[in-house]
Design a protein around this motif. Structure first.
Motif, PDB file in Angstrom:
ATOM      1  N   HIS A   1       0.821  -1.207   0.000  1.00 45.52           N
ATOM      2  CA  HIS A   1       0.000   0.000   0.000  1.00 45.52           C
ATOM      3  C   HIS A   1       0.862   1.268   0.000  1.00 45.52           C
ATOM      4  N   VAL A   2       1.996   1.219   0.683  1.00 45.09           N
ATOM      5  CA  VAL A   2       2.929   2.341   0.636  1.00 45.09           C
ATOM      6  C   VAL A   2       3.459   2.515  -0.784  1.00 45.09           C
ATOM      7  N   MET A   3       3.763   1.391  -1.443  1.00 47.65           N
ATOM      8  CA  MET A   3       4.276   1.449  -2.803  1.00 47.65           C
ATOM      9  C   MET A   3       3.254   2.030  -3.774  1.00 47.65           C
ATOM     10  N   GLU A   4       2.021   1.577  -3.665  1.00 46.76           N
ATOM     11  CA  GLU A   4       0.989   2.082  -4.575  1.00 46.76           C
ATOM     12  C   GLU A   4       0.789   3.586  -4.397  1.00 46.76           C
TER      13      GLU A   4
ATOM     14  N   PHE B   1      12.003   5.311  -0.548  1.00 46.38           N
ATOM     15  CA  PHE B   1      12.524   3.950  -0.416  1.00 46.38           C
ATOM     16  C   PHE B   1      11.721   3.257   0.682  1.00 46.38           C
ATOM     17  N   ALA B   2      10.954   2.254   0.294  1.00 49.77           N
ATOM     18  CA  ALA B   2      10.079   1.547   1.232  1.00 49.77           C
ATOM     19  C   ALA B   2      10.628   0.145   1.493  1.00 49.77           C
ATOM     20  N   THR B   3      10.658  -0.229   2.757  1.00 52.78           N
ATOM     21  CA  THR B   3      11.185  -1.529   3.169  1.00 52.78           C
ATOM     22  C   THR B   3      10.220  -2.172   4.148  1.00 52.78           C
ATOM     23  N   PRO B   4       9.705  -3.367   3.836  1.00 55.34           N
ATOM     24  CA  PRO B   4       8.764  -3.993   4.777  1.00 55.34           C
ATOM     25  C   PRO B   4       9.431  -4.329   6.105  1.00 55.34           C
TER      26      PRO B   4
ATOM     27  N   ALA C   1      -9.559  -4.093  -7.081  1.00 55.65           N
ATOM     28  CA  ALA C   1      -9.011  -4.195  -8.431  1.00 55.65           C
ATOM     29  C   ALA C   1      -9.519  -3.100  -9.357  1.00 55.65           C
ATOM     30  N   LEU C   2     -10.465  -2.280  -8.900  1.00 57.72           N
ATOM     31  CA  LEU C   2     -11.022  -1.225  -9.740  1.00 57.72           C
ATOM     32  C   LEU C   2      -9.939  -0.210 -10.081  1.00 57.72           C
ATOM     33  N   SER C   3      -9.737   0.043 -11.383  1.00 60.06           N
ATOM     34  CA  SER C   3      -8.676   0.939 -11.811  1.00 60.06           C
ATOM     35  C   SER C   3      -9.130   1.816 -12.966  1.00 60.06           C
ATOM     36  N   VAL C   4      -8.424   2.950 -13.126  1.00 55.62           N
ATOM     37  CA  VAL C   4      -8.630   3.846 -14.253  1.00 55.62           C
ATOM     38  C   VAL C   4      -7.260   4.109 -14.882  1.00 55.62           C
ATOM     39  N   ALA C   5      -7.229   4.957 -15.903  1.00 56.87           N
ATOM     40  CA  ALA C   5      -5.996   5.191 -16.647  1.00 56.87           C
ATOM     41  C   ALA C   5      -4.857   5.697 -15.771  1.00 56.87           C
ATOM     42  N   SER C   6      -5.171   6.498 -14.766  1.00 63.05           N
ATOM     43  CA  SER C   6      -4.124   7.062 -13.912  1.00 63.05           C
ATOM     44  C   SER C   6      -3.482   6.023 -12.996  1.00 63.05           C
ATOM     45  N   ASP C   7      -4.027   4.789 -12.975  1.00 63.56           N
ATOM     46  CA  ASP C   7      -3.490   3.733 -12.123  1.00 63.56           C
ATOM     47  C   ASP C   7      -2.501   2.828 -12.858  1.00 63.56           C
ATOM     48  N   ARG C   8      -2.047   3.233 -14.035  1.00 63.20           N
ATOM     49  CA  ARG C   8      -1.190   2.350 -14.825  1.00 63.20           C
ATOM     50  C   ARG C   8       0.102   1.984 -14.109  1.00 63.20           C
ATOM     51  N   ALA C   9       0.733   2.951 -13.471  1.00 63.25           N
ATOM     52  CA  ALA C   9       1.985   2.653 -12.772  1.00 63.25           C
ATOM     53  C   ALA C   9       1.742   1.692 -11.612  1.00 63.25           C
ATOM     54  N   ALA C  10       0.690   1.946 -10.835  1.00 70.45           N
ATOM     55  CA  ALA C  10       0.371   1.057  -9.718  1.00 70.45           C
ATOM     56  C   ALA C  10       0.043  -0.343 -10.212  1.00 70.45           C
ATOM     57  N   ASN C  11      -0.661  -0.438 -11.328  1.00 60.98           N
ATOM     58  CA  ASN C  11      -1.000  -1.748 -11.880  1.00 60.98           C
ATOM     59  C   ASN C  11       0.241  -2.484 -12.376  1.00 60.98           C
ATOM     60  N   ALA C  12       1.206  -1.737 -12.911  1.00 59.90           N
ATOM     61  CA  ALA C  12       2.463  -2.355 -13.336  1.00 59.90           C
ATOM     62  C   ALA C  12       3.192  -2.925 -12.120  1.00 59.90           C
ATOM     63  N   PHE C  13       3.169  -2.180 -11.020  1.00 55.62           N
ATOM     64  CA  PHE C  13       3.774  -2.672  -9.781  1.00 55.62           C
ATOM     65  C   PHE C  13       3.061  -3.931  -9.304  1.00 55.62           C
TER      66      PHE C  13
ATOM     67  N   VAL D   1       8.603   8.659 -13.606  1.00 49.78           N
ATOM     68  CA  VAL D   1       8.627   7.849 -12.382  1.00 49.78           C
ATOM     69  C   VAL D   1       9.414   6.583 -12.668  1.00 49.78           C
ATOM     70  N   ARG D   2      10.363   6.296 -11.794  1.00 47.39           N
ATOM     71  CA  ARG D   2      11.169   5.090 -11.921  1.00 47.39           C
ATOM     72  C   ARG D   2      10.951   4.205 -10.701  1.00 47.39           C
ATOM     73  N   PHE D   3      10.594   2.946 -10.938  1.00 49.84           N
ATOM     74  CA  PHE D   3      10.426   1.983  -9.853  1.00 49.84           C
ATOM     75  C   PHE D   3      11.417   0.854 -10.042  1.00 49.84           C
ATOM     76  N   ASP D   4      12.077   0.462  -8.937  1.00 48.50           N
ATOM     77  CA  ASP D   4      13.001  -0.670  -8.957  1.00 48.50           C
ATOM     78  C   ASP D   4      12.613  -1.649  -7.871  1.00 48.50           C
ATOM     79  N   MET D   5      12.720  -2.916  -8.202  1.00 48.35           N
ATOM     80  CA  MET D   5      12.392  -3.988  -7.276  1.00 48.35           C
ATOM     81  C   MET D   5      13.116  -3.768  -5.953  1.00 48.35           C
ATOM     82  N   GLY D   6      12.378  -3.893  -4.865  1.00 48.32           N
ATOM     83  CA  GLY D   6      12.922  -3.631  -3.554  1.00 48.32           C
ATOM     84  C   GLY D   6      12.373  -2.357  -2.959  1.00 48.32           C
ATOM     85  N   GLY D   7      11.428  -1.710  -3.620  1.00 46.85           N
ATOM     86  CA  GLY D   7      10.750  -0.564  -3.034  1.00 46.85           C
ATOM     87  C   GLY D   7      11.369   0.783  -3.265  1.00 46.85           C
ATOM     88  N   ALA D   8      12.126   0.950  -4.356  1.00 43.56           N
ATOM     89  CA  ALA D   8      12.724   2.252  -4.664  1.00 43.56           C
ATOM     90  C   ALA D   8      11.906   2.963  -5.735  1.00 43.56           C
TER      91      ALA D   8
END
Length: 325
Positions: free
Chosen positions: A141-144, A240-243, A299-311, A216-223
Motif C-alpha cells: 500500500h505504501v508502494m501504490e 525507499f520503502a522496506t517492509p 481491483a477497480l482501476s482507471v488510466a491514472s493507475d497504470r503505474a500502480a497496476n504495473a507494480f 517515475v522510476r520503480f526498482d524492485m525492492g521498493g525504490a
C-alpha cells in the motif's frame, strides 16, 4: 512479502556510532561498521542465548553481546568469549551494499540477482533526506501510494500546488528482466503555472515552474523516484520503502534537485520534504488495510493507475516465484 530483493536498511550517516537495530521483512537485524569502516548486517538474535545484539556495543569494529560479552565480527564469526573457552558460533549475516548515501541489505536466502538500483541524477543535484520512519501500513500500500499521481491534488494540497486533479496519460515501460519499470508523461506547462504576483515571485525564486515532464522510476525492492522537469532545472523525490513486517513499513525520503541551490531554497525544500512525507504517512495509515495486510484489496482501476497496476503485476510475479521456490 518479497525477500529476494535489495531493501533500504539505513542512511549511511546512521552508522556512525552504536549498533543500529531494525526489523526488516519480519526479522530483527543489527547494522554496524566493522573496523575497516565497512557496513555490516547480522541477525539480532545472539546464537548463544538469544540476546538482542542491537542492544550491545562496538568494540574495535566488532559487535559485543549485551548479555555475556561475546563478540562477533562483520562476517558473523564469534571472536571472543570473555567467560572462558572458545566457540565456533556464527551469527547469521545479510549481504550489504552501500552506495549513494544508502545502506542496502538483501534479506533473501539466495545470492543477489543484481546490484541495488543506482541513479545518475542522485550524484548531480543537491540532496536532502528525512529521518526513516516506520509507517503503520503494509508495504504494497505504501508502494501504490508512492506511484500514484492522482492523490497529489488531495493528499498534498497543503504542500504542493496542483491546478487540477486530472492526471495526464502516462506511458509505462517494463524492464526486460521484470525487475522494474519507468512511467513517463508530458505535462501541460500552462496548467502548472503559478497564479498571482506573490505566487509567481515565489516560483521564480525557487525555480519551480512551469513543469514540463514527469518521470517515475520503480526498482524492485521498493525504490521509487519521481523526477519532475522544469524549464530552469529538475527536481526528484525519492521514496525507499522496506517492509518491517506484514503490517508496517520503513520509509526513507529524499529530495534531489538542481534548482534553488541557495539557503532559502534549501530551507523551503527541507520543509516541503517533511510535509510531503508526513501527509503521505497520514494517508497511508488511514487506509483500510487490516483485511488485506499483504495483498491488493481492490481491483477497480482507471488510466491514472497504470503505474500502480504495473507494480501489482511485477509484485505478484516475484511473490509467486518465491513461493514456488
Amino acid at each position: 512479502m518479497i525477500r529476494d530483493a535489495w531493501y533500504a536498511a539505513a542512511w549511511a550517516h546512521e552508522l556512525t556510532g552504536d549498533p543500529l537495530g531494525r526489523r526488516i521483512c519480519g526479522e530483527p537485524v543489527t547494522l554496524f561498521r566493522d573496523r575497516g569502516g565497512r557496513a555490516r548486517c547480522v541477525h539480532s538474535v545472539c546464537p548463544h542465548r538469544g540476546a538482542d545484539l542491537s542492544r550491545g556495543r562496538l568494540r574495535s569494529g566488532e559487535l559485543e553481546c549485551p548479555l555475556h560479552g561475546w563478540r562477533f565480527d562483520g562476517a558473523g564469526l564469534c571472536t571472543h568469549v570473555p567467560s572462558g573457552g572458545r566457540s565456533s558460533a556464527r551469527a547469521r549475516t545479510f549481504e550489504v551494499r552501500e552506495q549513494q548515501g544508502l545502506v542496502w541489505i538483501w534479506p533473501g536466502s539466495g545470492e543477489p540477482a543484481s546490484p541495488p538500483p543506482r541513479h545518475a541524477f542522485r550524484d548531480e543535484g543537491e540532496v536532502l533526506r528525512t529521518r526513516p520512519r516506520r509507517w503503520r501500513a503494509p508495504f504494497v500500500h505504501v508502494m501504490e501510494q508512492a506511484l500514484d499521481a492522482a492523490h497529489v491534488a488531495y493528499v498534498h494540497r497543503g504542500s504542493t500546488a496542483m491546478a487540477a486533479p486530472v492526471v495526464p496519460e502516462a506511458r509505462v515501460t517494463v524492464d526486460a528482466d521484470r525487475r522494474g519499470f519507468t512511467s513517463e508523461s508530458a505535462l501541460d506547462a500552462s496548467s502548472s503555472a503559478e497564479s498571482g504576483l506573490f505566487a509567481r515571485a515565489r516560483a521564480a525564486a525557487l525555480g519551480l515552474g512551469p513543469t514540463l515532464a514527469r518521470r517515475v522510476r520503480f526498482d524492485m525492492g521498493g525504490a521509487v523516484h519521481v523526477h519532475i522537469t522544469y524549464r530552469s532545472g529538475w527536481d526528484a523525490l525519492g521514496i525507499f520503502a522496506t517492509p518491517a513486517d506484514a503490517h508496517s513499513t520503513w520509509v526513507f525520503g529524499e529530495s534531489v534537485r538542481t534548482r534553488a541551490r541557495h539557503p532559502l531554497g534549501r530551507a523551503l525544500q527541507r520543509r516541503y520534504l517533511r510535509r510531503v512525507m508526513a501527509e503521505d504517512r497520514v494517508a497511508a495509515e488511514a487506509l483500510h488495510t487490516d483485511r488485506f495486510p499483504e495483498g491488493f484489496p481492490l481491483a477497480l482501476s482507471v488510466a491514472s493507475d497504470r503505474a500502480a497496476n504495473a507494480f501489482r503485476a511485477l509484485y505478484r510475479r516475484w511473490r509467486d516465484a518465491e513461493q514456488v521456490a
